[in-house]
Motif scaffolding. Structure first.
Motif, short mmCIF file in Angstrom:
data_model
loop_
_atom_site.label_atom_id
_atom_site.label_comp_id
_atom_site.label_asym_id
_atom_site.label_seq_id
_atom_site.Cartn_x
_atom_site.Cartn_y
_atom_site.Cartn_z
N PRO A 111 0.84 -1.20 0.00
CA PRO A 111 0.00 0.00 0.00
C PRO A 111 0.88 1.25 0.00
O PRO A 111 1.94 1.27 0.60
N THR A 112 0.42 2.26 -0.70
CA THR A 112 1.16 3.51 -0.71
C THR A 112 0.71 4.35 0.48
O THR A 112 -0.48 4.34 0.84
N PRO A 113 1.65 5.06 1.10
CA PRO A 113 1.26 5.89 2.26
C PRO A 113 0.26 6.95 1.82
O PRO A 113 0.34 7.48 0.71
N ALA A 114 -0.66 7.25 2.69
CA ALA A 114 -1.67 8.27 2.40
C ALA A 114 -0.98 9.62 2.25
O ALA A 114 -0.07 9.95 3.01
N GLN A 115 -1.40 10.38 1.26
CA GLN A 115 -0.85 11.71 1.03
C GLN A 115 -1.59 12.69 1.94
O GLN A 115 -2.82 12.64 2.06
N PRO A 116 -0.84 13.61 2.58
CA PRO A 116 -1.51 14.60 3.45
C PRO A 116 -2.41 15.50 2.60
O PRO A 116 -2.11 15.79 1.46
#
Length: 139
Positions: free
Chosen positions: A124-129
């Motif tokens: 999973p890709t980290p959530a973008q702020p």
């Protein structure tokens, strides 16, 4: 420098070649490889998948004892269909969710060797702020 894994060898009891061929060849749909004449008298079977890039050898061992912990981990596509095919053949499929995001299960071959099957999933890709980078307080 190590660049690849040539093969994995598992042991099997004398006289088990027909069961091994049915399982690895028919159920797992691996191609049986011809064994060199110098080794054929020892018994056993060799199998390959993915155009020969994945090779699994089963050698005959008189004092055979199936592996209980050590095992090959084999990458598969469409893991649900693969598991269903194994279950339809009478194999026990035990799912393991302890290493996400990959999906995996364990089974045993007809002589009791442990096998792991893995369908690799993208990490999973980290959530973008979103919005402001200022901290907020909700007191």
């Amino acid at each position: 420098m190590i660049t690849a894994l040539d093969h994995v060898q598992l042991a099997a009891p004398p006289g088990s070649e027909a069961m091994l061929r049915a399982f690895y060849g028919d159920i797992l749909q691996m191609a049986e490889l011809p064994r060199p004449a110098s080794l054929a008298a020892r018994g056993g079977c060799w199998f390959a998948a993915d155009g020969g890039r994945v090779r699994l050898y089963l050698g005959i061992e008189d004092a055979f004892r199936p592996t209980a912990k050590a095992h090959p981990g084999l990458v598969v596509d469409e893991i649900d269909a693969f598991a269903s095919r194994l279950e339809s053949s009478g194999a026990l499929v035990v799912w393991d969710t302890s290493l996400p995001p990959n999906r995996r299960f364990y089974t045993q071959d007809p002589v009791g060797n442990l096998l792991e099957f893995v369908e690799q999933q993208p990490a999973p890709t980290p959530a973008q702020p979103t919005g402001s980078s200022k901290e907020h307080s909700y007191r």
